[in-house]
Scaffold this active site. Sequence first.
Site, PDB file in Angstrom:
ATOM      1  N   SER A 119      71.322   6.665  47.658  1.00 28.19           N
ATOM      2  CA  SER A 119      70.093   6.189  47.015  1.00 28.19           C
ATOM      3  C   SER A 119      70.260   6.170  45.507  1.00 28.19           C
ATOM      4  CB  SER A 119      68.959   7.152  47.395  1.00 28.19           C
ATOM      5  OG  SER A 119      67.839   6.935  46.582  1.00 28.19           O
TER       6      SER A 119
ATOM      7  N   TYR B 182      65.285  16.176  48.528  1.00 33.30           N
ATOM      8  CA  TYR B 182      65.764  14.937  49.170  1.00 33.30           C
ATOM      9  C   TYR B 182      66.943  14.364  48.375  1.00 33.30           C
ATOM     10  CZ  TYR B 182      66.217   9.991  50.173  1.00 33.30           C
ATOM     11  OH  TYR B 182      66.743   8.748  50.445  1.00 33.30           O
TER      12      TYR B 182
ATOM     13  N   LYS C 142      71.160  13.969  49.213  1.00 33.77           N
ATOM     14  CA  LYS C 142      71.993  12.751  49.113  1.00 33.77           C
ATOM     15  C   LYS C 142      73.186  12.998  48.184  1.00 33.77           C
ATOM     16  CE  LYS C 142      69.808  10.063  51.832  1.00 33.77           C
ATOM     17  NZ  LYS C 142      70.434   9.556  53.036  1.00 33.77           N
TER      18      LYS C 142
HETATM   19  P1  NAD Z   1      63.782   5.686  58.454  1.00 30.88           P
HETATM   20  O1  NAD Z   1      63.144   7.023  58.493  1.00 30.88           O
HETATM   21  O2  NAD Z   1      62.979   4.501  58.801  1.00 30.88           O
HETATM   22  O3  NAD Z   1      65.098   5.685  59.356  1.00 30.88           O
HETATM   23  C1  NAD Z   1      65.885   6.839  59.537  1.00 30.88           C
HETATM   24  C2  NAD Z   1      66.172   6.951  61.027  1.00 30.88           C
HETATM   25  O4  NAD Z   1      66.968   8.122  61.241  1.00 30.88           O
HETATM   26  C3  NAD Z   1      64.907   7.108  61.874  1.00 30.88           C
HETATM   27  O5  NAD Z   1      64.949   6.193  62.945  1.00 30.88           O
HETATM   28  C4  NAD Z   1      64.958   8.555  62.355  1.00 30.88           C
HETATM   29  O6  NAD Z   1      64.367   8.702  63.643  1.00 30.88           O
HETATM   30  C5  NAD Z   1      66.454   8.814  62.370  1.00 30.88           C
HETATM   31  N1  NAD Z   1      66.812  10.222  62.203  1.00 30.88           N
HETATM   32  C6  NAD Z   1      66.349  11.097  61.276  1.00 30.88           C
HETATM   33  N2  NAD Z   1      66.929  12.296  61.457  1.00 30.88           N
HETATM   34  C7  NAD Z   1      67.787  12.166  62.509  1.00 30.88           C
HETATM   35  C8  NAD Z   1      68.662  13.063  63.172  1.00 30.88           C
HETATM   36  N3  NAD Z   1      68.768  14.335  62.791  1.00 30.88           N
HETATM   37  N4  NAD Z   1      69.391  12.595  64.204  1.00 30.88           N
HETATM   38  C9  NAD Z   1      69.291  11.311  64.602  1.00 30.88           C
HETATM   39  N5  NAD Z   1      68.464  10.427  64.019  1.00 30.88           N
HETATM   40  C10 NAD Z   1      67.721  10.850  62.980  1.00 30.88           C
HETATM   41  O7  NAD Z   1      64.401   5.528  56.976  1.00 30.88           O
HETATM   42  P2  NAD Z   1      65.016   4.250  56.283  1.00 30.88           P
HETATM   43  O8  NAD Z   1      64.094   3.826  55.212  1.00 30.88           O
HETATM   44  O9  NAD Z   1      65.466   3.269  57.281  1.00 30.88           O
HETATM   45  O10 NAD Z   1      66.265   4.924  55.568  1.00 30.88           O
HETATM   46  C11 NAD Z   1      67.544   4.955  56.160  1.00 30.88           C
HETATM   47  C12 NAD Z   1      68.465   5.772  55.274  1.00 30.88           C
HETATM   48  O11 NAD Z   1      68.510   5.201  53.969  1.00 30.88           O
HETATM   49  C13 NAD Z   1      68.036   7.227  55.096  1.00 30.88           C
HETATM   50  O12 NAD Z   1      69.179   8.032  55.094  1.00 30.88           O
HETATM   51  C14 NAD Z   1      67.379   7.212  53.730  1.00 30.88           C
HETATM   52  O13 NAD Z   1      67.450   8.468  53.105  1.00 30.88           O
HETATM   53  C15 NAD Z   1      68.202   6.180  52.992  1.00 30.88           C
HETATM   54  N6  NAD Z   1      67.479   5.544  51.896  1.00 30.88           N
HETATM   55  C16 NAD Z   1      66.272   4.946  52.138  1.00 30.88           C
HETATM   56  C17 NAD Z   1      65.577   4.359  51.087  1.00 30.88           C
HETATM   57  C18 NAD Z   1      64.230   3.709  51.323  1.00 30.88           C
HETATM   58  O14 NAD Z   1      63.523   3.456  50.352  1.00 30.88           O
HETATM   59  N7  NAD Z   1      63.824   3.417  52.526  1.00 30.88           N
HETATM   60  C19 NAD Z   1      66.117   4.367  49.791  1.00 30.88           C
HETATM   61  C20 NAD Z   1      67.356   4.960  49.590  1.00 30.88           C
HETATM   62  C21 NAD Z   1      68.041   5.552  50.657  1.00 30.88           C
HETATM   63  C1  UD1 Z   2      60.858   6.964  45.568  1.00 33.56           C
HETATM   64  C2  UD1 Z   2      61.511   8.325  45.508  1.00 33.56           C
HETATM   65  C3  UD1 Z   2      63.006   8.156  45.635  1.00 33.56           C
HETATM   66  C4  UD1 Z   2      63.358   7.395  46.915  1.00 33.56           C
HETATM   67  C5  UD1 Z   2      62.609   6.058  46.899  1.00 33.56           C
HETATM   68  C6  UD1 Z   2      62.818   5.274  48.149  1.00 33.56           C
HETATM   69  C7  UD1 Z   2      60.043   9.732  44.151  1.00 33.56           C
HETATM   70  C8  UD1 Z   2      59.891  10.448  42.846  1.00 33.56           C
HETATM   71  N1  UD1 Z   2      61.171   8.977  44.259  1.00 33.56           N
HETATM   72  O1  UD1 Z   2      61.359   6.190  44.501  1.00 33.56           O
HETATM   73  O2  UD1 Z   2      63.642   9.420  45.662  1.00 33.56           O
HETATM   74  O3  UD1 Z   2      64.747   7.154  46.982  1.00 33.56           O
HETATM   75  O4  UD1 Z   2      61.203   6.309  46.752  1.00 33.56           O
HETATM   76  O5  UD1 Z   2      62.279   5.925  49.258  1.00 33.56           O
HETATM   77  O6  UD1 Z   2      59.222   9.842  45.031  1.00 33.56           O
HETATM   78  N2  UD1 Z   2      53.700   3.757  42.739  1.00 33.56           N
HETATM   79  C9  UD1 Z   2      52.366   3.621  42.430  1.00 33.56           C
HETATM   80  N3  UD1 Z   2      51.456   3.882  43.416  1.00 33.56           N
HETATM   81  C10 UD1 Z   2      51.813   4.254  44.682  1.00 33.56           C
HETATM   82  C11 UD1 Z   2      53.195   4.389  44.978  1.00 33.56           C
HETATM   83  C12 UD1 Z   2      54.113   4.142  43.975  1.00 33.56           C
HETATM   84  O7  UD1 Z   2      52.002   3.290  41.302  1.00 33.56           O
HETATM   85  O8  UD1 Z   2      50.938   4.486  45.513  1.00 33.56           O
HETATM   86  C13 UD1 Z   2      54.693   3.456  41.679  1.00 33.56           C
HETATM   87  C14 UD1 Z   2      55.578   4.634  41.308  1.00 33.56           C
HETATM   88  O9  UD1 Z   2      54.973   5.405  40.318  1.00 33.56           O
HETATM   89  C15 UD1 Z   2      56.860   3.924  40.863  1.00 33.56           C
HETATM   90  C16 UD1 Z   2      56.898   2.637  41.705  1.00 33.56           C
HETATM   91  O10 UD1 Z   2      55.557   2.449  42.171  1.00 33.56           O
HETATM   92  O11 UD1 Z   2      56.738   3.554  39.504  1.00 33.56           O
HETATM   93  C17 UD1 Z   2      57.813   2.730  42.901  1.00 33.56           C
HETATM   94  O12 UD1 Z   2      57.472   3.897  43.651  1.00 33.56           O
HETATM   95  P1  UD1 Z   2      58.131   4.215  45.088  1.00 33.56           P
HETATM   96  O13 UD1 Z   2      57.969   3.041  45.968  1.00 33.56           O
HETATM   97  O14 UD1 Z   2      57.582   5.518  45.543  1.00 33.56           O
HETATM   98  O15 UD1 Z   2      59.679   4.338  44.773  1.00 33.56           O
HETATM   99  P2  UD1 Z   2      60.450   5.231  43.688  1.00 33.56           P
HETATM  100  O16 UD1 Z   2      59.531   6.066  42.890  1.00 33.56           O
HETATM  101  O17 UD1 Z   2      61.353   4.327  42.934  1.00 33.56           O
END
Ligand code: NAD
Ligand code: UD1
Length: 345
Positions: free
Chosen positions: A126, A150, A154
Amino acid sequence: MKNKILVTGGVGYIGSHTCIELINAGFDIVVYDNLSNSSIEALHRVESIVGQSIEFIEGDILDYSLLDHVFKTYEFFAVIHFAGLKAVGESVAKPLLYYKNNVTGTLNLLEVMQRYSVKNFVFSSSATVYGDPETLPIVETAPRSCTNPYGQSKLTVEYILEDLAQSDPTWNIVSLRYFNPVGAHKSGLIGEDPNDIPNNLMPYISQVAVGKLKQLSIFGNDYDTVDGTGVRDFIHVVDLANGHVAALDYLVNHQAIGFLPINLGTGKGTSVLELVHAFIESTGVDVPYQFVDRRPGDVASCYASAAFAKELLNWSADLNIVDMCRDTWQWQSKNPKGYTSESFS
Ligand code: NAD
Ligand code: UD1
C-alpha cells in the site's frame, strides 16, 4: 506450465476484480479465502462474468496444514497474496489481530511456498508505507514509515520479503503498492461492499448518493492543496487488476528479480472536493457534504510516480475519474445493499 496461480483473498474487493482479468489473460486460478470480509456471492458473480467456474477453497492463511495440503494438490507457478485485514481504525483497536493475520498469515504462506519451491510472489502492499511523503510524486525509493498497525503490518511484510529475496535469489517478489483503489467492474455485478459504515471516501460518497447515509463529512479544508481538501491518487480497480496481470507476465519472463516494489497509481492527484463534484456531475445524483476537522493521521497529498510501472511492466492506468465515479455508481445503485441485495440486472 506457468499459468496456475493461487489467489489468496480472491473473493475480496480487489481480488475479485483481479480474478476476472487473470482469467481473461489465460491464467488458471485457485482462490483461497476465509470469507472473513467478503461474500461468496462475489465469486459467483465473477463466474457469471467470465462464463466459467472457479476453483475455490474456503480457508485461512493462518491454517498451515490446509495451505500445505493445497500446495501438495496443485502445482502453482505463483501466488498473488491479497488476503489480509485492511481497516486502519480497527488495526489501532486490535493490533494483535492485525499483526497475526497480516504478518503471521503471510509468514505461513511463504513457508509453505518455500517448502514446495513455489517462489514467485505478488504482494498487496500500500501507499501507506510511504507515511507522510517528503516529495511528490512518490517514487518507489522514497523513505518508508507508518503510523498505525495496519500500515506497520504491510511495512513489516515488505521487510520480510526483502530479507527473503536477499537470502535466496531464486525468490521473485513483486510488492505492488496500491494508491487509492475505487470503482467497480463495468457490469455493475461486483464492487466494494464494506461491512460497516465505510472509512474510505468513495464508498462513503456512493452510500450517501444511494441514500444509505445522510451526508459526507469532508475531513479538513485547510490543507495546502488546490482547494484545501486532501489530495489522493484514485485508481480504477480494473486498472489495478490489470497491474497484477502485468506483474505476473513479468514474472513469467524474468527470473532472479529479488524484491521489486512497484507503485500502482495513475500519477495524478485529485482532491476530495474534485472527486465529490466529479461524482455529482457524472451520475447526476446529489451528494450533500459538510466540512469537518481533519482526520488524525491523514496526509495532505499523496500521489504516485507511475513511471516505474510503465517502464518495467509496460502498464499504466487507462480509466479516469469519470469512469471511476460512473462505475462505482453503477455497482452501488444496482446493489444498494451490496451482495445481500435481492436482485441485479
Ligand atoms: P478485502 O477485505 O475486500 O479483501 C481481502 C480478502 O482477504 C477478503 O475476501 C477476506 O475475506 C480475505 N481474508 C482476510 N484475512 C484472511 C485470512 N486470514 N485467510 C484467508 N483470507 C483472508 O480487501 P481489498 O480491498 O480487496 O484488499 C486486498 C489487499 O490489498 C489487502 O491485503 C489490503 O490490505 C491491500 N490494500 C487494499 C487497499 C484498498 O484501498 N482497498 C489499498 C492498499 C492495499
Ligand atoms: C486510507 C488509509 C490507508 C489505506 C487506504 C486504503 C488512513 C489514515 N489511511 O487512506 O492506510 O491504505 O485508506 O484503504 O485511514 N475522506 C473524507 N471523508 C470521508 C472519508 C475520507 O473527507 O468520509 C478524505 C480523507 O480525509 C482523505 C481522502 O478522503 O483526504 C481519502 O481518504 P480514504 O479513502 O480513507 O483513503 P486514505 O486516507 O488515502
